[in-house]
Design a protein around this motif. Structure first.
Motif, short mmCIF file in Angstrom:
data_model
loop_
_atom_site.label_atom_id
_atom_site.label_comp_id
_atom_site.label_asym_id
_atom_site.label_seq_id
_atom_site.Cartn_x
_atom_site.Cartn_y
_atom_site.Cartn_z
N ALA A 162 -7.86 -5.51 6.83
CA ALA A 162 -7.22 -6.73 6.34
C ALA A 162 -7.08 -7.78 7.43
O ALA A 162 -7.22 -8.97 7.17
CB ALA A 162 -5.84 -6.41 5.77
N SER A 163 -6.79 -7.36 8.66
CA SER A 163 -6.38 -8.38 9.62
C SER A 163 -7.22 -8.48 10.89
O SER A 163 -6.97 -9.36 11.70
CB SER A 163 -4.91 -8.19 9.98
OG SER A 163 -4.72 -6.92 10.53
N ASN A 216 1.09 -5.76 8.95
CA ASN A 216 0.43 -5.13 7.82
C ASN A 216 0.71 -3.63 7.71
O ASN A 216 0.16 -2.97 6.83
CB ASN A 216 -1.09 -5.34 7.91
CG ASN A 216 -1.53 -6.60 7.20
OD1 ASN A 216 -0.99 -6.95 6.17
ND2 ASN A 216 -2.50 -7.28 7.74
N TRP A 271 0.80 -1.23 0.00
CA TRP A 271 0.00 0.00 0.00
C TRP A 271 0.83 1.27 0.00
O TRP A 271 0.62 2.16 -0.79
CB TRP A 271 -0.90 0.01 1.24
CG TRP A 271 -1.83 -1.14 1.30
CD1 TRP A 271 -2.52 -1.68 0.25
CD2 TRP A 271 -2.17 -1.91 2.46
NE1 TRP A 271 -3.28 -2.73 0.69
CE2 TRP A 271 -3.08 -2.89 2.04
CE3 TRP A 271 -1.80 -1.85 3.80
CZ2 TRP A 271 -3.64 -3.82 2.92
CZ3 TRP A 271 -2.34 -2.75 4.67
CH2 TRP A 271 -3.25 -3.74 4.24
C1 NAG Z 1 -1.26 -6.24 2.39
C2 NAG Z 1 -0.99 -7.15 3.51
O1 NAG Z 1 0.04 -7.09 4.14
N1 NAG Z 1 -1.92 -8.00 3.82
C3 NAG Z 1 -1.77 -8.98 4.86
C4 NAG Z 1 -2.38 -8.51 6.16
O2 NAG Z 1 -2.37 -9.53 7.13
C5 NAG Z 1 -3.02 -10.71 6.75
C6 NAG Z 1 -2.94 -11.67 7.88
O3 NAG Z 1 -3.15 -11.05 9.08
C7 NAG Z 1 -2.40 -11.30 5.50
O4 NAG Z 1 -3.11 -12.43 5.09
C8 NAG Z 1 -2.41 -10.27 4.40
O5 NAG Z 1 -1.72 -10.76 3.29
#
Ligand code: NAG
Ligand code: SAM
Ligand code: NAG
Ligand code: NAG
Ligand code: NAG
Ligand code: NAG
Ligand code: NAG
Length: 746
Positions: free
Chosen positions: A450-451, A480, A367
């Motif tokens: 995302a997480s 992340n 990102w």
């Molecule tokens: C963009 C990125 O880093 N996405 C990750 C965020 O964290 C999750 C797991 O907690 C990953 O699966 C993603 O790839």
């Protein structure tokens, strides 16, 4: 620990009382009256001695610790091991009890390492293999027991503790036996030369060093050894005291330096102080580490050991990756679609500021693009201005007609609208902001979506408070987040402890409004308006109760004073002049607010004003990313984001010709001075170059007919007014701007 301290404190007044009573006796009176200082000295000496006798058990540990750390002569030792052993042998049994407040940051370092390993394990980076971990200079094995809380020890193939001090190794052995861990091995050897029974080179996923690198002689050899141990995706976690150099190291240019530099007194004092114990704080160690590895996370903190404010021992928490940051790895990261286009461009103009030195940290988290955080244009911002976005994305979307071919260029702000656009699955959204904190905020939203599970995200950005934000940040969000965003939120983790939307400059406005509502006794009315069931009810409350107070004679006076708008509401001078040419400030505010209560229900649709009045969102009245539905959809749509921290002009210059299809540039052009508009002219020229034929630019303005429309026409856009505000009619749910325009590239 707490209990011990409080019982110790309990005895002190008792002893002082006894002493005082003794002194009341005639015995010492004549002497003491003459010498008041002696009175005081005797008084405290006897008090202290008595309290120590009474509470000897509690006092023994810190005294022994202080003695062996600060007073005990080290003597002459030819060899590192015997010196260490003599330093630690009487402390070994009390070691863990005395280190909690001295060796800070170890828990955070372990949590970050665990979070990073877990995300790699979840991603299948190691296939079916379990990781190997080596704790170098691991002492009593406290770290390993602590790690078990984040990542259970049986998840490792093997854990090695390497330490040179026999008495500490013994404690570690006992600890592991007690815990029943068979796959943890203690190696009582030197960190740079140790050998396990199996060859470990290139097979280790994690190496940690907490407060041990600063104690090791020959740190070059140790760091080189760490490098040869690590596998390709391996990580190093370090936590240690440090002092900075006079200036920041060249090898770390472009990386976050927040609070890294130390004052000269700090630099000399702590370096000399620790030198007595053969602990070396000079900047070389940390610099060499950062030179050898890629920085993934980096925090600089101060330990206020025992005495707050006066004592500030600098320490750092650092996570590095085996792969060093290289320019080569950066180009692959920027953007697959830019890459293909850039090769087909007559004169590629990739601005160095945008595309230089991408760190490995960003390699997997695509990102955020790298930037130079120490430039004055970034350091001028200490916080985000907007904690929420103050434009209505629904109207934008009705015109944008987004498809999977669209490449967007938008101003980040708080990122709410960019997230709204992302739900319509364009190919790419470039978010631009000069203020790094705005991008830190959007990054935090992206990482959370995302997480984290939905409820946590709702608590953070819906309710605006999350009691466990800090542990979420370290344990779940950190892998992340870019180094920059992580560092920022780690330093500002209190933002979610109370009301998030009352932070930042927009939070200041919310605070002022809340204060004003209280002063006028309108809290009940505001609450009623936010929960009204019908438009009529809403309008009635507005007209009868709230409006008369807003437009009271005193407020009218304040509003009509330009200094107020400029200073308190942060409206830039040029923008204010734009509407002052068309109407008065009061008229402008009436036109903004009057149509709102009749437009839609605050409790269901009007989340902008609901937030301003309640300082949080409602489940039925919030941006789409906070609805369960939108949240789930976004989880798979986050790859479209690219966050640029730079000026609009610089980012535009870095983009290829005919690349963009949709641009939403908000009201920022209002801020330019119409008298000297060369910079805006350049910017619009670059928009025209980077925009495809048929591509569209959207802007809002405080003026009905902004002066810069002609610049768009000059550079080949067809300009059309999409909405111009008239008294009594709202053009969107925010209704803050007098006009909404679109330019189509011809
Ligand atoms: C963009 C990125 O880093 N996405 C990750 C965020 O964290 C999750 C797991 O907690 C990953 O699966 C993603 O790839
Ligand atoms: C301050 S203690 C930190 C112990 C532990 N990591 C912790 O955080 O509690 C420093 C440790 O480094 C170890 N040490 C110092 N030099 C070393 C060397 N050359 N090789 C291995 N260990 C060493 C010492 O024995 C000591 O246990
Ligand atoms: C996750 O896996 C993909 C491919 O499987 C890889 O490209 C990426 O680098 C991995 N990410 C991490 C954080 O290891
Ligand atoms: C312990 O280590 C051995 C090899 O070092 C490995 O085969 C075994 O699976 C490990 N056991 C556990 C419980 O991790
Ligand atoms: C280690 O963690 C596991 C799983 O969380 C737990 O069952 C075990 O009791 C822990 N062991 C120790 C010694 O704390
Ligand atoms: C560049 O792209 C255009 C279309 O976008 C194409 O016609 C042209 O052949 C390309 N040039 C090169 C050198 O690839
Ligand atoms: C929206 O885009 C589609 C193609 O993506 C196009 O066919 C349609 O005409 C567009 N609608 C409007 C109103 O522009």
């Amino acid at each position: 620990m707490k209990k011990q301290t409080s019982s110790r404190l309990f005895w002190i007044p008792v002893c002082l009382g006894l002493t005082h009573w003794t002194l009341q006796a005639k015995l010492l009176q004549p002497f003491l009256i003459q010498y008041r200082w002696a009175h005081a000295l005797l008084f405290s000496l006897i008090g202290t001695l008595l309290s120590m006798c009474v509470a000897w058990d509690q006092v023994k540990t810190p005294l022994m610790f202080m003695y062996s750390c600060f007073f005990k002569p080290l003597g002459k030792h030819d060899n590192h091991q015997s010196r260490l052993e003599s330093f630690y042998q009487d402390q070994a049994s009390i070691y863990d009890r005395t280190r909690d407040s001295l060796l800070r940051g170890r828990r955070t370092m372990l949590k970050l390492s665990a979070a990073h390993l877990k995300s790699q394990l979840a991603n299948g980076t190691y296939g079916n293999r379990k990781p190997i971990w080596i704790d170098l200079g691991g002492g009593t094995g406290w770290n390993i027991e602590q790690m078990n809380k984040s990542l259970p020890i049986d998840q490792f193939e093997h854990v090695y503790l390497v330490d040179l001090t026999p008495s500490l190794c013994k404690i570690a052995e006992e600890r592991f036996k007690r815990n029943g861990w068979t796959n943890v091995t203690v190696l009582c050897q030197d960190a740079s030369t140790f050998q396990a029974d199996v060859p470990l080179d290139g097979r280790v996923q994690l190496v940690t060093m907490s407060y041990s690198l600063s104690m090791m002689d020959g740190y070059f050899a140790v760091v080189d050894r760490v490098q040869s141990l690590l596998c390709a995706d391996g990580v190093v976690g370090v936590c240690d005291f440090y002092v900075s150099g006079r200036t920041s190291p060249a090898s770390e240019r472009g990386l976050a330096h927040l609070r890294r530099q130390c004052h000269w007194l700090t630099r000399y004092f702590w370096q000399m102080w620790f030198e007595f114990d053969h602990i070396h704080l000079a900047p070389g160690r940390r610099d060499y580490l950062e030179y050898k590895f890629g920085t993934v996370k980096s925090l600089n903190r101060r330990n206020h050991f025992i005495v707050p404010y006066l004592v500030q021992i600098p320490y750092y928490i650092w996570l590095g990756s085996a792969v060093k940051n290289t320019l080569a790895s950066s180009t692959a990261v920027i953007d697959d679609d830019i890459d293909s286009l850039a090769s087909n461009q007559s004169s590629p103009k990739l601005a160095p500021s945008t595309f230089s030195a991408l760190t490995v940290a960003q390699k997997n988290k695509q990102w955020r693009l790298d930037y130079q955080p120490d430039l004055p244009c970034h350091t001028q911002f200490r916080s985000y201005i907007y904690a929420f976005t103050w434009e209505d994305p629904r109207v934008d979307l009705s015109y944008l007609n987004l498809s999977s071919d669209d490449v967007m260029f938008v101003i980040t702000s708080a990122g709410d609208n960019a997230l709204e656009y992302a739900l319509h699955k364009p190919k790419r959204i470039h978010c631009i902001d000069l203020n790094p904190c705005q991008n830190h905020l959007l990054e935090l939203k992206l990482a959370s979506i995302a997480s984290l599970p939905y409820e946590d995200v709702w608590r953070m950005f819906g309710d605006g408070r999350h009691p466990h934000f800090q542990s979420l940040l370290h344990e779940t969000l950190s892998p992340n987040l870019s180094t920059y965003a992580f560092q920022y939120w780690s330093q500002h983790s209190d933002r979610f402890s109370h009301k998030f939307y009352k932070t930042g400059y927009s939070g200041l406005a919310l605070n002022i409004f809340e204060w004003w509502v209280r002063m006028n006794g309108l809290s009940g009315q505001v609450e009623a308006m936010c929960h009204a069931k019908t438009i009529e009810e809403q309008k009635a409350i507005w007209l009868e109760k709230i409006r008369p107070c807003i437009f009271s004679p005193m407020i009218r006076k304040i509003l009509n004073n330009p200094m107020f708008m400029w200073n308190a509401l942060g409206v830039p001078m040029n923008q204010m002049n734009m509407f002052l040419q068309e109407c008065t400030t009061q008229q402008y505010i009436e036109d903004t607010l009057d149509p709102i209560p009749g437009h839609s229900l605050l409790s269901q649709d009007q989340y902008f004003y609901y937030l301003c009045m309640m300082q949080h969102y409602h489940r039925d009245s919030c941006p789409s990313y906070l609805t369960k539905d939108g949240f789930e959809k976004l989880k798979t749509a986050l790859d479209v984001f690219r966050l640029h921290t730079d000026s609009i002009l610089n980012v535009l210059q870095s983009l290829p010709d005919n690349y963009l299809t949709r641009m939403v540039v908000m009201d920022h052009m209002d801020w330019f001075d119409p008298e000297s508009h060369d910079e805006l002219d350049d910017e619009i020229k670059q928009m025209a170059r980077a925009c495809q034929v048929g591509g569209q630019v959207y802007w809002r303005s405080a003026g009905c007919v902004p002066w810069y429309n002609r610049l768009f026409e000059k550079h080949g856009f067809k300009v059309e007014a999409l909405a111009i505000r008239k008294s009594g009619q709202a053009i969107d749910r925010v209704n803050m701007y007098a006009s909404f325009y679109r330019g189509i590239k011809l």
